[in-house]
Write a protein that holds these residues in place. Structure first.
Motif, PDB file in Angstrom:
ATOM      1  N   LEU A   1       0.904  -1.140   0.000  1.00 18.30           N
ATOM      2  CA  LEU A   1       0.000   0.000   0.000  1.00 18.30           C
ATOM      3  C   LEU A   1       0.945   1.193   0.000  1.00 18.30           C
ATOM      4  O   LEU A   1       1.518   1.540   1.026  1.00 18.30           O
ATOM      5  CB  LEU A   1      -0.901   0.015   1.232  1.00 18.30           C
ATOM      6  CG  LEU A   1      -1.627  -1.301   1.557  1.00 18.30           C
ATOM      7  CD1 LEU A   1      -2.555  -1.129   2.753  1.00 18.30           C
ATOM      8  CD2 LEU A   1      -2.420  -1.805   0.357  1.00 18.30           C
ATOM      9  N   ASN A   2       1.194   1.736  -1.188  1.00 18.55           N
ATOM     10  CA  ASN A   2       2.252   2.743  -1.300  1.00 18.55           C
ATOM     11  C   ASN A   2       1.951   3.726  -2.413  1.00 18.55           C
ATOM     12  O   ASN A   2       2.078   3.384  -3.565  1.00 18.55           O
ATOM     13  CB  ASN A   2       3.592   2.055  -1.577  1.00 18.55           C
ATOM     14  CG  ASN A   2       4.744   3.041  -1.521  1.00 18.55           C
ATOM     15  OD1 ASN A   2       4.633   4.083  -0.888  1.00 18.55           O
ATOM     16  ND2 ASN A   2       5.818   2.707  -2.202  1.00 18.55           N
ATOM     17  N   PRO A   3       1.598   4.914  -2.091  1.00 19.14           N
ATOM     18  CA  PRO A   3       1.533   5.431  -0.730  1.00 19.14           C
ATOM     19  C   PRO A   3       0.150   5.304  -0.107  1.00 19.14           C
ATOM     20  O   PRO A   3      -0.843   5.174  -0.795  1.00 19.14           O
ATOM     21  CB  PRO A   3       1.846   6.910  -0.934  1.00 19.14           C
ATOM     22  CG  PRO A   3       1.252   7.227  -2.269  1.00 19.14           C
ATOM     23  CD  PRO A   3       1.405   5.971  -3.090  1.00 19.14           C
ATOM     24  N   VAL A   4       0.198   5.362   1.238  1.00 23.04           N
ATOM     25  CA  VAL A   4      -1.017   5.621   1.993  1.00 23.04           C
ATOM     26  C   VAL A   4      -0.888   7.086   2.388  1.00 23.04           C
ATOM     27  O   VAL A   4       0.158   7.490   2.885  1.00 23.04           O
ATOM     28  CB  VAL A   4      -1.068   4.732   3.256  1.00 23.04           C
ATOM     29  CG1 VAL A   4      -2.273   5.092   4.112  1.00 23.04           C
ATOM     30  CG2 VAL A   4      -1.089   3.268   2.872  1.00 23.04           C
TER      31      VAL A   4
ATOM     32  N   VAL B   1      -3.859   5.318  -1.706  1.00 24.06           N
ATOM     33  CA  VAL B   1      -4.046   5.772  -3.088  1.00 24.06           C
ATOM     34  C   VAL B   1      -3.431   4.830  -4.107  1.00 24.06           C
ATOM     35  O   VAL B   1      -3.730   4.911  -5.288  1.00 24.06           O
ATOM     36  CB  VAL B   1      -3.557   7.223  -3.323  1.00 24.06           C
ATOM     37  CG1 VAL B   1      -4.304   8.200  -2.421  1.00 24.06           C
ATOM     38  CG2 VAL B   1      -2.066   7.352  -3.175  1.00 24.06           C
ATOM     39  N   ASP B   2      -2.560   3.935  -3.670  1.00 27.12           N
ATOM     40  CA  ASP B   2      -2.003   2.965  -4.618  1.00 27.12           C
ATOM     41  C   ASP B   2      -1.822   1.652  -3.876  1.00 27.12           C
ATOM     42  O   ASP B   2      -1.233   1.621  -2.791  1.00 27.12           O
ATOM     43  CB  ASP B   2      -0.651   3.463  -5.155  1.00 27.12           C
ATOM     44  CG  ASP B   2      -0.029   2.486  -6.153  1.00 27.12           C
ATOM     45  OD1 ASP B   2      -0.798   1.785  -6.846  1.00 27.12           O
ATOM     46  OD2 ASP B   2       1.213   2.424  -6.229  1.00 27.12           O
ATOM     47  N   ALA B   3      -2.317   0.562  -4.449  1.00 25.11           N
ATOM     48  CA  ALA B   3      -2.219  -0.724  -3.765  1.00 25.11           C
ATOM     49  C   ALA B   3      -1.975  -1.837  -4.758  1.00 25.11           C
ATOM     50  O   ALA B   3      -2.540  -1.841  -5.850  1.00 25.11           O
ATOM     51  CB  ALA B   3      -3.508  -0.999  -2.986  1.00 25.11           C
TER      52      ALA B   3
HETATM   53 MG    MG Z   1       2.871   3.628  -5.527  1.00 23.12          MG
END
Ligand code: MG
Ligand code: ADP
Length: 907
Positions: A868-871, A883-885
């Protein structure tokens, strides 16, 4: 019919320390069943069948052996190839969530906890096959069986009907049952090791009169400390060894032998071990080498050796070890071939390296560190480090457990056991191989950042094990914890007769997170009463060169009683030939009758031997002594850290709500249908659905496969959006230009669509996502470690996380305390607190997010990697948004099944 569950072929240790083999029943076991029935006495038969039963009919035998390992399951226990017990369940025809259980245990094996152990394994199997409740019918006079159910720790309900008890209980894991299992395991393992540490008689097979041989050294060592039982040398080529009559084989020894040391050439070991089994020996220590440490052929032999040991219910230390010793006055067993026998004391030691074991014993002896038991575990084929720790948990001679480890056999079990024991007895470990970079092939940030070192670190941290870097530190820390109370806090008082070393110590203490509080004026005045005015009563208290035994005694006694410090370090630089001894005696005097909570350490900066003067005695604690202030400061810091761990709330594990669990399982199970055995990354929609079900917030987003769809999606979301390419190949989309942020309006969406889809060769449309403004970017991730299971990572830095390497790992499952610590351990934590002109972040919600991730891992064992990057961590009260997983899953055979070897009592 379900497949034969071979993971239920295992060895268990019983209440009295004996062992048994367990396995699922097979159709070809008819002969075993018939023989077993013959061994059952009339009462046992009556209890099992509720009537007088003379024989088993062939159809009954067939019925008992025909199981499908799903609706009908039976486990049998074997010893020396004979069946000694059976436990079975049959699913109820009218209620698939319930099953009836029944047991039978051979008469001469009753009361050994066999039934309880089988029930534990059987409930485990039932649980993973959708059975929620067990029911048993028990005759009221069958006390044994009622006791078995009570001992199991399950919540029983009992009704009586027609003179028969009906016992019902849910098979779900419960605290009571887990506690009962852990307690049973501890007792059984400790009992099984008794013949090794408290043997009533000992044989040395391969004893020799040649003092330069291993067999010669070992035999002489055992003689040298006057072992309290009889000692029998075994050697076919000698009649007498060191004036003791020798026997050609163990079978010729005219006495029961509890423990046999085996020091014969490798090719004879298996035969000798079989003879031991035949002779009724209960424990063996195999010194001989040439087993798994030399390669596959040796490993094969080791396996055969273990078969001999397990079939007979013996226990074995080694092979390829240097032996064990027990200094207890009731035993006095010096069962190693090392040239030294350490003083008796309260430190138990395990060494995985034989050579280092000798060094360790030598070091302990030279530094006057008292040892209770020492074991060189060698290849750990049978007795493991975990077994020893369990045995030491209740050993009255042992207060501190020290470990020299090279590898972990079963880290999960270690963690479970160490967490409990560490609260009563400190465990100190040196784990070698710290610098080896055990990186793994990984396709995620988290995977790339994790290493086995990281896992080991996390394991020690979470289980409260004190990790040290060298054997020297192992002893310096053990010496403190074995003799002095664990400090209640980090306030240290220093008393010295020299300014320089005082400052060195102060620096070392502060560098290790300890403090030197200012002493109250009143205390300073009292201390000053006996001192010249050049002396300093401030902390560090400098008695100056004229300070002798009286001044030290005065200042130290006042400090110990003051309540203003949690520990005291005395530093003495010799100013006269007998000064050190006199001051040492004065310090010992301060400990006379002192049973307070302040720890006292000493530094004698000379090469002389003062340890003798600092040794403990009746009503007086020993005072650990160090050559240099830095060593004392480090040992103290570790003891203080351990004290903090002990006092801290163990916390609660992150778990998801049952409803969420069902939703997540449904999504995963559906996804798994299309996932190959090698695993796959999940689709963005599935990822969003899982995270949402786990209570994690994701931005609104839609998959679009044409510019028109993209425009429509952006319009539906409203406001600025983010356009991201969907691509198998692009691990980091923004690196290749696959992400455009803050896109608004038709034209921009169209351009962004074209840009990102052209950035890769395998674009599969785009993701249109709500733009989340502001916030701190953090990483939450997980990866699977082959030995430690899931590791959870947390770090700050978003896209820079690899660069900054500011990531903290813990082993799953996380408690709330872990989550809180992980976040606070990162260097970047200050940013989340609002550093300079950055905004504060919602740390409370971030902690909850970490716990939710842990909860998610618990219910999806198929999770292989997750980034999970970034939260985005928004300001307090606004929460966190993923926002990205990326999530990779892989089918795991029988995923809901705990690993059998992790279960208590399974060896
Ligand atoms: Mg990312
Ligand atoms: P990748 O990690 O594959 O490069 P990300 O989806 O993480 O792609 O996007 C890269 C960066 O863009 C993120 O680190 C974040 O700074 C920013 N970003 C991504 N999605 C959003 C969003 N929905 N709102 C705000 N910023 C975002």
């Amino acid at each position: 019919m379900a497949e034969y569950p071979s993971e239920y072929e295992l060895d268990v240790v019983l209440r009295d320390g004996g062992g048994a083999r367990v396995r699922p029943i097979k159709p070809e076991d008819a002969g075993l069943i018939i023989d077993f029935f013959e061994t059952l006495g009339p009462e046992s038969r009556y209890f099992r069948f509720f009537r007088i039963k003379e024989t088993l009919r062939p159809d009954e035998v067939a019925f008992f052996t025909q199981v499908d390992y799903s609706d009908r399951m039976a486990l049998i226990a074997l010893l020396d190839g004979k069946m000694i017990a059976v436990a079975r369940y049959d699913r109820e025809a009218h209620d698939a969530s319930a099953a009836e259980v029944a047991f039978a245990v051979a008469d001469q094996h009753q009361g050994r906890g066999l039934g309880t152990q089988l029930l534990q394994l059987l409930t485990n199997h039932a649980r993973s096959h959708g059975i929620e409740r067990f029911r048993a019918y028990v005759l009221p006079e069958n006390r044994q069986m009622m006791r078995l159910f009570r001992n199991s720790g399950y919540e029983l309900t009992r009704t009586i009907d027609d003179g028969v008890f009906t016992v019902d209980f849910p098979v779900a894991e419960s605290e009571g049952q887990l506690e009962a299992e852990a307690e049973r395991e501890k007792r059984a393992v400790a009992a099984s090791l008794l013949p090794l540490f408290f043997p009533r008689s000992v044989a040395v097979i391969g004893a020799s009169g040649d003092p330069s041989s291993i067999g010669g050294k070992l035999f002489r060592n055992i003689l040298s400390t006057s072992f309290t039982g009889p000692l029998y040398p075994v050697n076919p080529k000698a009649k007498v060894i060191n004036s003791v009559r020798a026997y050609p084989t163990i079978l010729d020894v005219p006495d029961e032998v509890d423990l046999a040391f085996i020091v014969v050439p490798q090719r004879f070991v298996i035969d000798v071990a079989s003879q031991c089994a035949e002779a009724g020996v209960r424990g063996i220590v195999v010194i001989s080498a040439g087993f798994s440490e030399v390669g596959p052929e040796g490993a094969d032999l080791e396996h055969q050796l273990l078969e001999v040991v397990r079939n007979s219910g013996m226990r074995m230390v080694g092979p390829n070890c240097m032996g064990l010793l027990n200094t207890a006055s009731s035993v006095q067993l010096n069962g190693t071939f090392a040239p030294v026998y350490p003083p008796a004391g309260n430190v138990a030691m395990l060494s995985q390296s034989g050579a280092l074991g000798i060094t360790i014993l030598d070091f302990a002896t030279r530094n006057n560190i008292g040892i209770s038991q020492f074991v060189s575990v060698g290849n750990k084929a049978d007795v493991s480090g975990n077994d020893l720790i369990l045995a030491w948990e209740d050993d009255p001679q042992t207060d501190v457990i020290t470990l020299y480890l090279e590898s972990f056999g079963n880290p999960k079990r270690f963690s479970r056991i160490a967490r409990r024991i560490g609260r009563r007895k400190p465990i100190i470990a040196v784990k070698s191989g710290r610098t080896s970079s055990g990186s793994r092939a990984a396709s995620s940030h988290t995977g790339a950042l994790a290493s086995s070192e990281v896992a080991v670190q996390a394991l020690f941290r979470q289980s409260g094990v004190i990790r040290v870097d060298s054997i020297e530190e192992l002893f310096s820390t053990a010496n403190l914890l074995a003799n002095q109370p664990i400090p209640r806090g980090n306030r240290v008082g220093i008393v010295t007769n020299a300014g320089g070393p005082g400052i060195l110590a102060a620096d070392a203490l502060e560098g290790n997170g300890l403090t030197l509080p200012e002493l109250s004026p009143q205390l300073q005045a009292e201390i000053g009463e006996l001192l010249p005015k050049e002396a300093s009563t401030r902390n560090p208290i400098d008695l100056i060169a004229s300070g002798g035994p009286a001044e030290f005694h005065h200042a130290v006694s006042l400090l110990l009683e003051s309540g203003e410090v949690d520990s005291v370090i005395v530093i003495y630089v010799p100013t006269s030939p007998e000064g050190a001894q006199d001051v040492a005696d004065a310090l010992s005097g301060c400990q006379e009758g002192y049973d307070g909570v302040v720890a006292l350490l000493s530094v004698f900066m000379h090469s002389g031997d003062t340890a003798r003067h600092l040794a403990g005695g009746p009503g007086r604690r020993a005072i650990p002594t160090y050559m240099f202030p830095e060593a004392a400061a480090l040992a103290l810091a570790r003891a203080v850290g351990h004290g903090v761990w002990r006092l801290r709330d163990p916390g609660f594990e992150g778990r998801l709500e049952t409803g969420d669990e069902a939703a997540i399982r449904a999504i995963v199970d559906a996804a798994l249908e299309k996932v190959p055995a090698t695993g796959a990354w999940m689709e963005p929609e599935q990822v969003d659905a899982i995270l949402t079900a786990a209570g994690l917030r994701v931005p609104r987003s839609t998959v679009a496969r044409s510019p028109e769809e993209a425009i429509a999606a952006a319009k539906a979301i409203g406001g600025p959006v983010v356009v991201k390419v969907i691509s198998e190949s692009a691990l980091h989309k923004s690196d290749v230009g696959g992400v455009v942020l803050g896109v608004e309006g038709k034209d921009q969406v169209r351009v962004a669509y074209e840009t990102v889809t052209k950035a890769v060769f395998d674009a599969d449309g785009v993701l249109i996502q709500e733009f989340v403004g502001g916030g701190h970017e953090v990483l939450i991730g997980m990866t699977q470690d082959p030995n430690f299971g899931p590791l959870v990572g947390f770090g700050l830095g978003g896209v820079y996380v690899e660069l900054l390497h500011d990531v903290v790992f813990r082993i799953h499952p996380l408690t709330d305390v872990d989550a809180s610590e992980m976040i606070r351990e990162t260097k970047g934590f200050r940013l989340l607190q609002g550093f300079r002109n950055t905004a504060e972040g919602d740390v409370a919600e971030l902690e909850r997010a970490l716990l939710r991730v842990s909860g998610l891992i618990s219910i999806v064992p198929e999770l292989m990697e997750m980034d999970l990057n970034p939260v985005k961590v928004l300001p307090p009260g606004e929460g966190v948004v993923v926002v990205d997983a990326r999530i990779r899953i892989q089918p795991v055979p029988d995923a809901r099944h705990p690993r059998m070897r992790d279960l208590p009592g399974v060896t």
